[in-house]
Each structure stands twice: as structure tokens, then as C-alpha cells.
Design a protein around this motif. Structure first.
Motif, short mmCIF file in Angstrom:
data_model
loop_
_atom_site.label_atom_id
_atom_site.label_comp_id
_atom_site.label_asym_id
_atom_site.label_seq_id
_atom_site.Cartn_x
_atom_site.Cartn_y
_atom_site.Cartn_z
N ALA A 256 0.87 -1.19 0.00
CA ALA A 256 0.00 0.00 0.00
C ALA A 256 0.90 1.23 0.00
CB ALA A 256 -0.89 0.00 1.23
N ASN A 257 0.66 2.15 -0.92
CA ASN A 257 1.48 3.35 -1.01
C ASN A 257 0.65 4.61 -0.86
OD1 ASN A 257 4.17 2.55 -1.43
ND2 ASN A 257 3.61 1.87 -3.50
N GLY A 258 0.92 5.33 0.19
CA GLY A 258 0.23 6.60 0.38
C GLY A 258 0.92 7.70 -0.42
N LEU A 259 0.29 8.82 -0.47
CA LEU A 259 0.86 9.95 -1.21
C LEU A 259 2.05 10.50 -0.44
CD1 LEU A 259 0.05 12.17 -3.46
CD2 LEU A 259 -0.85 13.38 -1.50
N GLU A 260 3.17 10.64 -1.14
CA GLU A 260 4.34 11.18 -0.45
C GLU A 260 4.42 12.70 -0.57
OE1 GLU A 260 7.66 8.95 -1.82
OE2 GLU A 260 6.88 7.16 -0.81
N ARG A 261 4.09 13.17 -1.78
CA ARG A 261 4.14 14.62 -1.98
C ARG A 261 2.73 15.14 -2.25
NH1 ARG A 261 8.37 14.76 -6.62
NH2 ARG A 261 7.10 12.95 -7.05
N PRO A 262 2.47 16.39 -1.94
CA PRO A 262 1.13 16.90 -2.24
C PRO A 262 0.89 17.04 -3.74
CG PRO A 262 2.51 18.66 -1.37
CD PRO A 262 3.33 17.40 -1.30
N VAL A 263 -0.36 17.00 -4.16
CA VAL A 263 -0.71 17.30 -5.54
C VAL A 263 -0.62 18.81 -5.70
CG1 VAL A 263 -2.60 17.28 -7.20
CG2 VAL A 263 -2.28 15.33 -5.67
N VAL A 264 0.06 19.26 -6.75
CA VAL A 264 0.22 20.72 -6.93
C VAL A 264 -0.48 21.17 -8.21
CG1 VAL A 264 1.89 22.61 -7.18
CG2 VAL A 264 2.43 20.65 -5.72
N TYR A 265 -1.34 22.14 -8.09
CA TYR A 265 -1.96 22.78 -9.27
C TYR A 265 -1.33 24.15 -9.45
CZ TYR A 265 -5.76 19.34 -9.41
OH TYR A 265 -6.49 18.18 -9.53
N GLU A 266 -0.70 24.35 -10.61
CA GLU A 266 -0.04 25.64 -10.83
C GLU A 266 -1.07 26.75 -11.00
OE1 GLU A 266 3.01 26.11 -10.36
OE2 GLU A 266 3.62 24.00 -10.31
N ALA A 267 -0.68 27.96 -10.56
CA ALA A 267 -1.60 29.11 -10.61
C ALA A 267 -2.15 29.34 -12.02
CB ALA A 267 -0.88 30.35 -10.09
N GLU A 268 -1.27 29.13 -13.00
CA GLU A 268 -1.67 29.38 -14.39
C GLU A 268 -2.83 28.46 -14.81
OE1 GLU A 268 0.71 29.11 -18.47
OE2 GLU A 268 1.94 29.69 -16.75
N THR A 269 -2.68 27.19 -14.43
CA THR A 269 -3.74 26.21 -14.76
C THR A 269 -5.05 26.63 -14.10
OG1 THR A 269 -2.01 24.56 -14.51
CG2 THR A 269 -4.27 23.74 -14.66
N LEU A 270 -4.94 27.06 -12.86
CA LEU A 270 -6.16 27.41 -12.12
C LEU A 270 -6.82 28.65 -12.73
CD1 LEU A 270 -4.75 26.89 -8.53
CD2 LEU A 270 -6.25 25.35 -9.78
N ASN A 271 -5.98 29.61 -13.11
CA ASN A 271 -6.55 30.85 -13.66
C ASN A 271 -7.25 30.62 -14.99
OD1 ASN A 271 -5.81 32.30 -11.46
ND2 ASN A 271 -3.83 32.93 -12.30
N THR A 272 -6.75 29.63 -15.75
CA THR A 272 -7.43 29.34 -17.02
C THR A 272 -8.78 28.70 -16.75
OG1 THR A 272 -5.23 28.48 -17.52
CG2 THR A 272 -6.77 28.55 -19.34
N ALA A 273 -8.84 27.88 -15.70
CA ALA A 273 -10.06 27.10 -15.48
C ALA A 273 -11.10 27.82 -14.62
CB ALA A 273 -9.71 25.77 -14.84
N CYS A 274 -10.63 28.72 -13.78
CA CYS A 274 -11.56 29.25 -12.76
C CYS A 274 -11.88 30.72 -12.96
CB CYS A 274 -10.97 29.04 -11.37
SG CYS A 274 -10.61 27.32 -11.09
N ASP A 275 -13.10 30.96 -13.38
CA ASP A 275 -13.55 32.34 -13.51
C ASP A 275 -14.60 32.60 -12.42
OD1 ASP A 275 -16.02 31.20 -14.40
OD2 ASP A 275 -15.00 30.81 -16.29
N GLU A 276 -15.30 33.71 -12.57
CA GLU A 276 -16.26 34.06 -11.52
C GLU A 276 -17.39 33.06 -11.39
OE1 GLU A 276 -17.72 38.02 -11.60
OE2 GLU A 276 -15.69 38.83 -11.47
N ASP A 277 -17.71 32.41 -12.51
CA ASP A 277 -18.83 31.49 -12.50
C ASP A 277 -18.43 30.10 -11.99
OD1 ASP A 277 -21.49 30.70 -13.04
OD2 ASP A 277 -20.83 29.76 -14.91
N ALA A 278 -17.12 29.92 -11.71
CA ALA A 278 -16.65 28.58 -11.36
C ALA A 278 -17.07 28.20 -9.95
CB ALA A 278 -15.14 28.55 -11.46
N PHE A 279 -17.41 26.95 -9.81
CA PHE A 279 -17.67 26.36 -8.50
C PHE A 279 -16.78 25.13 -8.49
CE2 PHE A 279 -19.60 24.41 -4.99
CZ PHE A 279 -20.43 25.32 -4.36
N VAL A 280 -15.66 25.21 -7.76
CA VAL A 280 -14.67 24.13 -7.87
C VAL A 280 -14.78 23.20 -6.67
CG1 VAL A 280 -12.24 23.56 -8.14
CG2 VAL A 280 -13.17 25.62 -9.19
N LEU A 281 -14.93 21.93 -6.98
CA LEU A 281 -15.04 20.93 -5.93
C LEU A 281 -13.89 19.94 -6.05
CD1 LEU A 281 -18.88 20.19 -6.20
CD2 LEU A 281 -17.73 21.50 -4.41
#
Ligand SMILES: C[S@@+](CC[C@H](N)C(=O)[O-])C[C@H]1O[C@@H](n2cnc3c(N)ncnc32)[C@H](O)[C@@H]1O
Length: 787
Positions: A256-281
Motif C-alpha cells: 500500500a502506497n500513500g501519497l508522499e508529496r502533495p498534488v500541486v496545481y499551478e496558478a496558471e492552470t487554475l486561472n485558465t479554469a476558474c472564472d467568476e462562475d466557477a464552483f470548484v469541488l
């Protein structure tokens, strides 16, 4: 149902049929894939080892996996389970397949160490102790307990295990707030985000939490992929390294292998995907490699690709853990990356549920706190109908009182903004006198008891000009309602006349009398007479045959309604016999291998286990189909499922190999071809830019099938689904026309309407459902000599 919280945790060792069982057994995709994997695994074993395997089934449950092993050629199966009801059911199931008992053994065990004789060995292991998370029912721990009993094969110490591997993912899904709409967005925010002592919380999407069919709304994967946070492998048991001491049996451990490092989302990726209408879950999805290329996916995408009945079944049994990511909703561009970390994923130590850390904030698991107001908020149909009733009452009142319309919005806890127009002698009031159509009269008052619309109805009532009093017995439902009203008011056009009047919120239970008010903590005694009383609670409770609550609801109407009428008006309880097609209902979800076999491994077995003990006494135990009883939405939504099929089939691209050789055609055929062309334009929705000009026999068959489907569906539509009937009718008419764009439009509208209908149906099945009683078939009368 009251909107008060209900809680309960599942203990597998408890006697009785766990709530999720019927749903799990109705998950055809799960059953079929386990069947395929077991078949392939046994075939490979037989080819390599030249004998039939002896199998161990850990958590045998209804015996479905063991039955599949026998059907696919296992020499013998041994099943273990901690639940005595399940052991009884598995024994009955397997006895039907193997009456002499030579090929099977079922044992009731404790969750602790293996109670099997130490020398007992198996060639293959099957198990499905998967939960909302792959880790949440501790499959790794329980399968590991039995590893000493497993034979390993070859130099790589291979284990014949179904499943071979599990992968737990975390994924960010972007939903459109507009698409989710209010009040659902507000209800979700409150359920997932509001917490007294932490940043947020994550909850399961099934009945233990949000009870929300999230897959019925569109979403996009932020960054285009999901990230593995934990894996478990049952593929090999290498011997322990020297010095580590003998461990018996197959030697070492599964991995069994747990996550060693956190998952990282770069700011650029987030800015492309998330606008005012975004509801991110943040959605915790998983994928399991059952055997070779046979995979079982618990992802939103997988649910969307399934027939609705299957998706419902899986959503009730598994669903997803979901967390809100509010920092991606502000519309303010991000500079820093976002990190998602899952702690405590040590499956061997039984720490099945992760602790999520999103953006540095701890997100707590509060799965023991269901949030029924979220499912209710998804029932747009109920909100619409309540609104229609209120509107009718308003127009009746308006014609009597010269259509009073408030011109000044007031929202809040009874704090009233001064409405100049209502002040005696004020300039505005005088000005109004010269405009007879704008004369302000006393507003009508409405009392909403346990708002089942999470704020939508209070808002709309206020827009209609009512003074609104809302009394909920649930603090969070009230919170959600207030937020939804704020969002709805903000979204309304500023110039619009339709602005909310006064809404005041109270938390407590409405008491009908002094004694009761004294008895009930937090009881709310309205001080006025109302023009309408909306009984959210009564709407629910009458369905549930709760006489006491029904009387309480009537007392509320008698005491506070001027008209002695509530909305809904006194409901009626109906008792109806529904006949289900046995094969469709019981055998629908069983893999092919069961065809023609006498076995009880499916829904039939589970229902029998439930109904039989009481059957002798009173003809079967009644049980609710929602999470108060057994979760079994499939029954209610089969109809919608069929409609989906009828409408969705033409959306599939025609298969190239099915294009016929061109030949001379008759006039009738030519007419039909033009229709086919119409249908093939919409058929190629996967590639709309290049519709095929070729006539397609497959299209013809499709079109005929669709027409038949539409006819069948229309015939089966019950009263009250007129809109769907009308849509289907329009659809059927267009099938006979040459207007591809029109057809495409109608199709799209239909699917949109249907998905709205499905959302409401699923939501309602969750918080209401129906009561079922299995009727035993009437005993066959012995034939008389005369007959
Ligand atoms: C999800 S059900 C699967 C049932 C069956 N294998 C099927 O697929 O239809 C899981 C079963 O595992 C059993 N179970 C849970 N923990 C267990 C344990 N530690 N040892 C044995 N059985 C367990 C439960 O009682 C339940 O019957």
C-alpha cells in the motif's frame, strides 16, 4: 422528513442487511466487470496451472462473487463474512448453485485474525470491500489478514487476486455556478464549507452526506487530469527479506502506497479554469484494476457514461467524498499554486479515511452528518410546483386587492428597511395616489414551515410581494436559505420590479399550542394570521404515513392560516400494487453467466432475505426506498432511464461497417431515407461538423427503433409529466420532417429537460422515496376436477 440531521455509521459486523446492499447489487457494471475479471483470472490460472483453482472470498456478502467463481469453473469456494445475515444469505445463494455443498463453504468470522485452519491454502482470492474511498472499508487490512492462506506462483510470487490493484484519486472538478443554480450552490457551500472550528469539510455524495447526484451536472477536470493519492496492490506476495522473521504462508505483504508529496496545481492552470462562475469541488474518485484490462471506475466520468439506473445504484452504494475549494471561486487571479495533500492514508493501520489539506487548510471529514437540505435543493420540480401554488393564491389575492407590488426590497432577520411608500402621508404615498395601478395595499403573508427549497421559495414568494416568515428546524438549512436568497437577489436585474419583499428567518419547530411551545426547546410561535401556510414538512411526512406529524401539520394550518388551507392541501395516501417484470427487476443487473441458473445472488436474494422473515406474519415487511430504509432508487427511475435511452440512441455516431451497399430504392424507401438523413445529422453529434451524406441502414433501424421507443415511452408517461410527453411528441413529429436543425434543437432541449427531471427525481427519491411492501404471489389454487 424533518430537515433535522440524521446520523449513523455503518458497522459491517452488525446483523442485518446493510442499507447499501440493494443499490450495490443493482450496479450492473460492477457485477459484469467482476464477472469478466473472475472469468479471465480463472482461465489464466487453468491454462498455467492445468487445474481448477480453490478460491477464498473475503466479505462474501450475498455470495455473488463466489457464485461467479463457481459458474466460471472454480474447483471450490470458501467465503468468510463478519455479518451473520450475509452469511445466511450467501449460504442460501450458493446452495441453489451447489445443492450437495461439495464445492462451497461459508463461514461467519470475527473482524480480527484469521480463524481458518493455519494449513488451509487457496489459489485465488476475490473481494469487494470497497467503499466511497478504496480505503474506507479497510479492504487492504482485511485481505492482508488472510495472506498466509494464499498460494503464490512463479518467481515473481504472483497472487491470483481480483482485484489486483486499487488507485485512489483526488481531482478538481469545475462546475458552473449558473448550471448548478441557486439554491443548490448555496446549499453546497453551506454543507461543505461552513464549519465552526475548521476551514471546511468533506462529505460523501451518497445518502450518508450530500445525497446529491452530482454526475447529472456537467463538470470539467481542472488541469485535465486526476491525481493518484493512494495505491494498493494485491498482485504479489514476495517472501520476507532475511532477518525479518518467517511470516508463514505466502511470506511478505501486499503493498500500500500513500501519497508522499502533495498534488500541486499551478496558478496558471487554475486561472485558465476558474472564472467568476466557477464552483470548484475537490472530488475523491477511484479506479480499480480488477484483472488485466478489466477496470472498475468510480469517477464522475464513468457515471455519466452509464445508464441512469446503474449510475444511481453506484451513487447510492459508493458515490464520492467531496470538498469545496472556496479560494478558487473569488474570480481573483491566483499567484500561488494550490496544493492538495491527503494525510493518514496508512491502509495497513486501518486509517482508511484521509485527512485532506487543501491550500494549507485542514478539511475535516464529517460523514456522520447528512445534509438533506442539499438533496432537497436539487429538486427543482418540487420548488416549481410549490411556487405555482403560491402564485395561484397570489393572483386570487391580487384580484381582490388590486395587485399589490412592493417596490422596495427588504431581506433579513425581520429588520425592516423603511418603505417610504408605506408611510402614511409620505410624498411617495401621495405620488402613488395618482397612479391607481401602483396602489400599495397590505402585503399578503406567508408562513413557510421547514422550507424544502433551501431559500428558492422564500425568495420567489417575496418577489411575488408576500411578507415571508420561514421557520426551519435545521440551522444549516436556514443558513443555506439565507445565502441562496442573497445570491438570487444579487443576480436579479437591478431595474426589475421583481425584488424580494421582507423575509424573516427563524430556527425552531413550529408549535401549535402553549404547552407544546413550553415543552419544545426553540419552538416558534407565529404571532400573526397568514394568507398561506406552506408545509414543507407536511409534504414530506404525509408521504411517510406519519400520522402524528400529519396532525401537527393540520393543526398549524388551522391555527395560523386565514383560509384554513395549506400548501400543499391535505395530501392523500395511496396504496397501489405495482407489478414489476421479474426478469427486468431481479435479473436485470446479473452478469450473463447467471442466465438460466437458479441462484439468489442478486437483488432477488437480498429482497427475499428482507421480506421472508416477516412474510409469514403479515405478507412482507414494509420498508422505505430512501435512506431511512434501503436505498434503492433504481425502481423509481427506470422510467426516466428508458426515456433517456430513447432520446440518446440517435446521438450515437453510426458505425462505418454498418453502412449498406447502395442499391435501387422504391419511393417509400426514398422518403424514409430523407428521414434517416435527418436522424443521422443528429446521430453524428460526436462529429457534427461532418455529417454523413450517405444513407444509413443503421440510421433507418435507429429511427424506427427510436419511434417505437418514443411511442412506448409516451404511453407509459404517468399524469403530471406532461412536459416530457409534449417534448416526446414534438420529437416524434420532427422525426418525420426534413428539418435537421429543428430536430437537433428539440433533442438538446429534451435531454436538458430530462436531466432536470432526473435530478429532481433522484433528489426526491432520496429525501422522500416510497414505502414498499413485497406482496407474495397468490398461492396457486389446486385445479378442481370440474375445471
Ligand atoms: C461491499 S460487500 C460485498 C459483498 C459481495 N462480495 C458482493 O460483491 O456482492 C462487503 C462485505 O464484506 C463484509 N465484510 C466487511 N468487513 C469484513 C471483514 N473484516 N471480514 C470479512 N467480511 C467483511 C461485509 O459484511 C459485506 O458483506
Amino acid at each position: 422528513m424533518s430537515t433535522a440531521k440524521r446520523s449513523g455509521t455503518y458497522n459491517p459486523a452488525e446483523h442485518g442487511l446493510a442499507k447499501y446492499f440493494l443499490s450495490m447489487l443493482d450496479d450492473k457494471d460492477r457485477n459484469v466487470k467482476y464477472g469478466e475479471a473472475i472469468k479471465k483470472c480463472i482461465e489464466e490460472f487453468e491454462t498455467k496451472e492445468q487445474r481448477k483453482p480453490r478460491v477464498l472470498d473475503i466479505g462474501i456478502g450475498t455470495g455473488m462473487l463466489s457464485s461467479l467463481c463457481l459458474l466460471h469453473g472454480a474447483a471450490h469456494v470458501t467465503g468468510v463474512d463478519v455479518n451473520s445475515t450475509m452469511v445466511g444469505l450467501a449460504r442460501a445463494s450458493l446452495k441453489a448453485l451447489d445443492p450437495t455443498g461439495k464445492q462451497h463453504k461459508v463461514l461467519l468470522v470475527r473482524p480480527g485474525p484469521s480463524a481458518l485452519p493455519p494449513e488451509e491454502r487457496f489459489d485465488m482470492v476475490v473481494s469487494e470491500i470497497l467503499g466511497t474511498l478504496t480505503t474506507s472499508e479497510s479492504m487492504f487490512k482485511y485481505v492482508s489478514i488472510y495472506r498466509h492462506h494464499l498460494n503464490t506462483f512463479g518467481a515473481d510470487h504472483k497472487v491470483y487476486a481480483v482485484p489486483q490493484q486499487t488507485t485512489q484519486y483526488a481531482a478538481l472538478h469545475r462546475f458552473s455556478r449558473q448550471d448548478l443554480g441557486e439554491p443548490l450552490s448555496a446549499a453546497l457551500e453551506v454543507a461543505l464549507h461552513l464549519n465552526r472550528d475548521a476551514f471546511g469539510r468533506f462529505m460523501p455524495s451518497n445518502e450518508g452526506g450530500l445525497a446529491l447526484p452530482l454526475y447529472l451536472w456537467k463538470s470539467e477536470l481542472v488541469g485535465g487530469k486526476r491525481h493518484a493519492i493512494h495505491t494498493e496492490s494485491y498482485e504479489a506476495l514476495p517472501p520476507r527479506a532475511e532477518g525479518q522473521g518467517a511470516d508463514g504462508g505466502g511470506g511478505g505483504s501486499f503493498v500500500a502506497n500513500g501519497l508522499e508529496r502533495p498534488v500541486v496545481y499551478e496558478a496558471e492552470t487554475l486561472n485558465t479554469a476558474c472564472d467568476e462562475d466557477a464552483f470548484v469541488l475537490c472530488v475523491l474518485e477511484w479506479s480499480v484494476k480488477l484483472w488485466g484490462d478489466v477496470k472498475l471506475d468510480n469517477t464522475l466520468e464513468a457515471y455519466r457514461g452509464m445508464p441512469l439506473r446503474n449510475a444511481l445504484a453506484r451513487a447510492s452504494a459508493w458515490g464520492f467524498f467531496i470538498a469545496d475549494v472556496p479560494s478558487l471561486r473569488s474570480g481573483v487571479p491566483r499567484r500561488a499554486p494550490l496544493t492538495v495533500r491527503a494525510n493518514r492514508m496508512n491502509a495497513a493501520a486501518g486509517q482508511g479515511t484521509p485527512e485532506l489539506v487543501i491550500d494549507g487548510h485542514r478539511v475535516a471529514n464529517v460523514c456522520e452528518e447528512p445534509a438533506p437540505y442539499v438533496a432537497m435543493a436539487a429538486d427543482a420540480d418540487a420548488a416549481d410546483r410549490l411556487f405555482e401554488a403560491l402564485k395561484a393564491l397570489r393572483s386570487a389575492g391580487a384580484s381582490a386587492a388590486a395587485a399589490p407590488v412592493r417596490s422596495s426590497p427588504r431581506i433579513g432577520n425581520g429588520k425592516r428597511k423603511v418603505d417610504e411608500a408605506s408611510l402614511p402621508g409620505s410624498p411617495s404615498k401621495r405620488a402613488c395616489k395618482s397612479e391607481p395601478q401602483r396602489v400599495q395595499s397590505e402585503p399578503q403573508r406567508v408562513l413557510i414551515v421547514n422550507d424544502t427549497t433551501a431559500g428558492k421559495l422564500p425568495f420567489e414568494a417575496a418577489v411575488l410581494g408576500f411578507d415571508v416568515n420561514v421557520v426551519n428546524d435545521d440551522q444549516l438549512a436556514t443558513e443555506a436559505g439565507k445565502r441562496a436568497v442573497e445570491a438570487l437577489a444579487a443576480a436579479a436585474a437591478p431595474s426589475s420590479e421583481a425584488k424580494p419583499g421582507r423575509i424573516s428567518w427563524h430556527v425552531g419547530r413550529v408549535a401549535t399550542g402553549g404547552a407544546e411551545a413550553r415543552k419544545t426547546r426553540g419552538a416558534f410561535m407565529p404571532s400573526k394570521q397568514y394568507d398561506a401556510v406552506v408545509l414543507g414538512a407536511a409534504l414530506l411526512d404525509e408521504m411517510r404515513d406519519d400520522k402524528h406529524r400529519l396532525e401537527h401539520s393540520k393543526a398549524i394550518v388551522d391555527r395560523w392560516s386565514k383560509t384554513r388551507k395549506g400548501i400543499p392541501e391535505p395530501a392523500q395516501l395511496h396504496e397501489t400494487d405495482h407489478a414489476f417484470d421479474r426478469a427486468d427487476f431481479y435479473k436485470h443487473s446479473l452478469p450473463e453467466a447467471f442466465k438460466g441458473r437458479r441462484c439468489l445472488a442478486g437483488v432477488e436474494g437480498a429482497l427475499r432475505a428482507l421480506g421472508e422473515p416477516c412474510a409469514q406474519a403479515d405478507g412482507g415487511a414494509p420498508f422505505a426506498t430512501n435512506d431511512d430504509g434501503l436505498v434503492f432508487h433504481g425502481v423509481h427511475t427506470v422510467r426516466i432511464d428508458r426515456l433517456y435511452q430513447a432520446l440518446e440512441s440517435p446521438m450515437e455516431a453510426p458505425k462505418a461497417e454498418e453502412t449498406p451497399v447502395p442499391r435501387r430504392e422504391t419511393n417509400g424507401e426514398s422518403r424514409r431515407r430523407s428521414r434517416i438523413k435527418t436522424s443521422s445529422v443528429c446521430a453524428s453529434s460526436a462529429d457534427r461538423s461532418a455529417p454523413s451524406d450517405e444513407p444509413s441502414a443503421a440510421g433507418a433501424a435507429d429511427a424506427d427503433e427510436i419511434r417505437a421507443g418514443v411511442r412506448e415511452c409516451s404511453a407509459k408517461l404517468p399524469d403530471g409529466e406532461e412536459s416530457l410527453a409534449a417534448t416526446l411528441e414534438a420529437f416524434a413529429k420532427l422525426l418525420n420532417s426534413d428539418d435537421p436543425r429543428g430536430l437537433q434543437q428539440v433533442l438538446e432541449q429534451s435531454v436538458a429537460k430530462l436531466s432536470r427531471g432526473a435530478r429532481s427525481a433522484v433528489a426526491r427519491a432520496t429525501y422522500l422515496g416510497v414505502k414498499l411492501r413485497l406482496r407474495r404471489e397468490a398461492p396457486k389454487r389446486p385445479k378442481t376436477a370440474a375445471a
